[in-house]
Design an enzyme around this catalytic site. Structure first.
Site, PDB file in Angstrom:
ATOM      1  N   LYS A 172       0.865  -1.174   0.000  1.00  7.36           N
ATOM      2  CA  LYS A 172       0.000   0.000   0.000  1.00  7.36           C
ATOM      3  C   LYS A 172       0.902   1.224   0.000  1.00  7.36           C
ATOM      4  O   LYS A 172       1.446   1.613   1.011  1.00  7.36           O
ATOM      5  CB  LYS A 172      -0.889  -0.017   1.252  1.00  7.36           C
ATOM      6  CG  LYS A 172      -2.215   0.746   1.139  1.00  7.36           C
ATOM      7  CD  LYS A 172      -2.096   2.228   0.852  1.00  7.36           C
ATOM      8  CE  LYS A 172      -1.595   3.021   2.040  1.00  7.36           C
ATOM      9  NZ  LYS A 172      -1.567   4.501   1.720  1.00  7.36           N
ATOM     10  N   GLY A 225       6.555   5.374   8.724  1.00  8.96           N
ATOM     11  CA  GLY A 225       5.736   6.577   8.751  1.00  8.96           C
ATOM     12  C   GLY A 225       5.778   7.232  10.112  1.00  8.96           C
ATOM     13  O   GLY A 225       6.767   7.116  10.853  1.00  8.96           O
ATOM     14  N   SER A 226       4.711   7.906  10.458  1.00 10.78           N
ATOM     15  CA  SER A 226       4.669   8.699  11.686  1.00 10.78           C
ATOM     16  C   SER A 226       4.538   7.810  12.916  1.00 10.78           C
ATOM     17  O   SER A 226       4.067   6.669  12.842  1.00 10.78           O
ATOM     18  CB  SER A 226       3.480   9.666  11.646  1.00 10.78           C
ATOM     19  OG  SER A 226       2.256   8.953  11.761  1.00 10.78           O
ATOM     20  N   ASN A 227       4.927   8.359  14.071  1.00  9.70           N
ATOM     21  CA  ASN A 227       4.796   7.621  15.327  1.00  9.70           C
ATOM     22  C   ASN A 227       3.344   7.332  15.669  1.00  9.70           C
ATOM     23  O   ASN A 227       3.012   6.235  16.140  1.00  9.70           O
ATOM     24  CB  ASN A 227       5.456   8.408  16.464  1.00  9.70           C
ATOM     25  CG  ASN A 227       6.951   8.211  16.489  1.00  9.70           C
ATOM     26  OD1 ASN A 227       7.642   8.583  15.545  1.00  9.70           O
ATOM     27  ND2 ASN A 227       7.453   7.621  17.558  1.00  9.70           N
ATOM     28  N   VAL A 229       0.697   6.870  13.726  1.00 14.37           N
ATOM     29  CA  VAL A 229       0.149   5.773  12.938  1.00 14.37           C
ATOM     30  C   VAL A 229       0.916   4.487  13.212  1.00 14.37           C
ATOM     31  O   VAL A 229       0.331   3.412  13.342  1.00 14.37           O
ATOM     32  CB  VAL A 229       0.180   6.121  11.435  1.00 14.37           C
ATOM     33  CG1 VAL A 229      -0.310   4.935  10.603  1.00 14.37           C
ATOM     34  CG2 VAL A 229      -0.672   7.351  11.156  1.00 14.37           C
ATOM     35  N   GLY A 230       2.237   4.575  13.318  1.00 18.59           N
ATOM     36  CA  GLY A 230       3.044   3.386  13.545  1.00 18.59           C
ATOM     37  C   GLY A 230       2.703   2.667  14.831  1.00 18.59           C
ATOM     38  O   GLY A 230       2.626   1.429  14.863  1.00 18.59           O
ATOM     39  N   GLU A 247       9.088   1.539  11.470  1.00 16.33           N
ATOM     40  CA  GLU A 247      10.112   2.589  11.473  1.00 16.33           C
ATOM     41  C   GLU A 247       9.391   3.928  11.504  1.00 16.33           C
ATOM     42  O   GLU A 247       8.563   4.201  10.636  1.00 16.33           O
ATOM     43  CB  GLU A 247      11.012   2.485  10.245  1.00 16.33           C
ATOM     44  CG  GLU A 247      11.924   1.269  10.246  1.00 16.33           C
ATOM     45  CD  GLU A 247      12.952   1.296  11.353  1.00 16.33           C
ATOM     46  OE1 GLU A 247      13.217   2.389  11.897  1.00 16.33           O
ATOM     47  OE2 GLU A 247      13.498   0.230  11.687  1.00 16.33           O
ATOM     48  N   CYS A 281      13.221  11.038   8.145  1.00 15.52           N
ATOM     49  CA  CYS A 281      13.223  10.630   9.550  1.00 15.52           C
ATOM     50  C   CYS A 281      14.620  10.720  10.135  1.00 15.52           C
ATOM     51  O   CYS A 281      14.789  10.827  11.354  1.00 15.52           O
ATOM     52  CB  CYS A 281      12.659   9.218   9.706  1.00 15.52           C
ATOM     53  SG  CYS A 281      13.516   7.975   8.725  1.00 15.52           S
ATOM     54  N   GLU A 381       9.138  16.092  16.384  1.00 17.97           N
ATOM     55  CA  GLU A 381       9.637  15.965  15.012  1.00 17.97           C
ATOM     56  C   GLU A 381       8.918  16.982  14.130  1.00 17.97           C
ATOM     57  O   GLU A 381       7.688  17.059  14.121  1.00 17.97           O
ATOM     58  CB  GLU A 381       9.394  14.558  14.482  1.00 17.97           C
ATOM     59  CG  GLU A 381      10.017  14.327  13.120  1.00 17.97           C
ATOM     60  CD  GLU A 381       9.840  12.910  12.614  1.00 17.97           C
ATOM     61  OE1 GLU A 381      10.792  12.359  12.057  1.00 17.97           O
ATOM     62  OE2 GLU A 381       8.725  12.354  12.784  1.00 17.97           O
TER      63      GLU A 381
END
Length: 480
Positions: A172, A225-227, A229-230, A247, A281, A381
């Protein structure tokens, strides 16, 4: 032009019949329309991956490698088109965009070569009649959810090891940069990859990504991706019994000691912070300088930053291109406004006034000093071209500040002192350490990943990728 999903070896329209425009962050140009897919499309892709897995895993490593090598050759042949499309949709500068396109081919070649490397171990037994060894087995269908900031390199560094070790794939891509992944899938298709081994479904992460994570036939999830969502994906994947690798973000420090080469340190800070518009990142976000050279470094850093050309990413003289989207640019501007209330702005931070940039998502690179450790720009970030500058009393103070963050992805030090460099490697709490180079920058043969809130799961890239994409099978074989 309309682009389609790739499912079971065929290009297919989404079941929704709906598409979204892929727009250039430089001028709003329509670069094509990509599917807004539904859960039904994802289910078809997973079914194809599941059905193709038994035959794919039975191929030899060299047979699987041949497809990766052919795809690499196709990407290299088309690298000008691929690189320019990447530049147009993501906003990377010309050198960075072309470099990333070539890097994708190199990653495919690296994992094709892994087909000839040893795999497994022979372990001595206490019994003279027993032969002990381990082998590696693929997981099955794996789900890959990839980001927009490295729109071709990261998808390839996930799918290449997944494929060489015998897994099938459903990917995706980021909805902001779909065309880069389209080129990879097209290359694999033209390489003759068997139907169903790789499947690509375009669409919103909230629809496709969530469905992929929870699908019972998907055995593992790799996400970048972002924290926010991760961490959600990690929790969902664990709840559904899946192997998961995430990551996420970084707040990466560059420490500059008093003995450093000043001019080189400035270039390292500028490159680490401002290349790719700071949308990495691993980008340098905090620059920590020993007090003996602080003023001289600050003066040179500000002067060099003011020289940087912000503009059209296809112009080879451009150093900083646009943010990837309006919302991304607005988020950076919000953090800059927060910084103005917390610290001292030395330069930049405004929207360029040039008429030719009026339709793009541009922001001038910003540098702050007198930044409190609790300030938002010191802790969150930003994912944009912003440096927070700090003064350290000595090495110990610099390391303390470097480690004062929830993140632990990358760090760098500029010094001519070998002992100090070695101490820093041991003391700094990150997964990637650079000595006299930018916090950003990786090679495909090296493991990639961080610690603390930056990463979870086994490392990506290099030989470490085998840990995620396979399981160990332990064998006891006795003589009869």
């Amino acid at each position: 032009m309309r682009y389609l999903n790739y499912i079971n070896g065929k290009w297919k329209e989404p079941t929704t019949g709906e598409y979204r425009e892929n727009l250039s962050p430089h001028n709003g140009e329509n670069l094509g329309e990509f599917p807004s897919s539904a859960a039904a499309d994802l289910h078809d892709a997973v079914a194809a991956a599941k059905n193709s897995f038994p035959a794919w895993k039975k191929l030899s490593f060299q047979q699987r490698a041949s497809y990766l090598q052919k795809a690499a050759d196709i990407l290299k042949k088309n690298v000008q088109e691929v690189g320019q499309d990447l530049i147009k949709e993501e906003g990377k500068t010309f050198l960075e965009g072309m470099g990333e396109a070539n890097r994708a081919a190199s990653i495919l070649e690296y994992y094709a070569a892994e087909a000839r490397q040893p795999l497994g171990e022979v372990i001595p037994s206490a019994n003279a009649n027993t032969f002990l060894y381990t082998t590696r087995t693929p997981l099955g269908p794996v789900g890959l959810i990839t980001p927009w900031n490295f729109p071709i390199a990261i998808p390839v560094w996930k799918l290449a090891p997944a494929l060489i070790y015998g897994n099938t794939v459903v990917i995706k891509p980021a909805d902001l940069t779909p065309k880069s992944v389209y080129h990879v899938i097209k290359a694999l298709d033209e390489a003759g990859l068997p139907a169903g081994v790789i499947n690509c479904v375009f669409g919103r992460g909230s629809v496709i990504g969530a469905e992929l994570v929870e699908h019972p036939d998907v055995k593992a999830i790799s996400f970048t991706g972002s924290n926010q969502v991760g961490q959600q994906i990690q929790k969902q994947a664990i709840e559904h019994g899946k192997k998961v690798q995430v990551e996420m973000g970084g707040k990466n420090p560059l420490v500059v000691l008093a003995d450093a080469d000043l001019e080189r340190a400035v270039e390292i800070a500028v490159g680490g912070a401002f290349k790719s518009t700071g949308q990495k990142c691993t980008a340098t976000s905090r620059v920590i300088v020993e007090e003996g050279i602080y003023e001289a470094f600050r003066e040179r850093l500000v002067a060099r930053t003011k020289e940087l050309k912000v503009g059209d990413p296809l112009n080879e003289e451009t150093y900083i291109g646009p943010a990837v989207s309006r919302s991304q640019r607005d988020g950076v501007l919000e953090m800059i406004d927060a910084g103005k209330s917390e610290a001292t702005l030395l330069c930049g931070g405004e929207i360029p006034t040039e008429e030719e940039l009026a339709n793009g998502f541009y922001v001038q690179p910003a540098i702050f000093e007198n930044v409190p450790q609790h300030a938002r720009i010191a802790r969150e970030e930003i994912f944009g071209p912003v440096i927070a500058l700090f003064k350290a009393r000595n090495y110990e103070d610099a390391v303390r500040m470097a480690n004062d963050t929830e993140y632990g992805l990358s760090a760098a030090i500029c010094t001519n002192n070998l002992t100090a460099a070695q101490r820093f490697i041991e003391d700094v709490e990150v997964g990637l350490v650079h000595v006299n180079s930018e916090t950003a920058g990786t090679e495909p043969q090296m493991p990639f990943g961080g610690c603390k809130s930056s990463s979870a799961g086994s490392r990506e890239q290099g030989k470490s990728a085998v840990e995620f994409y396979t399981e160990i099978k332990t064998v006891y074989m006795d003589r009869v």
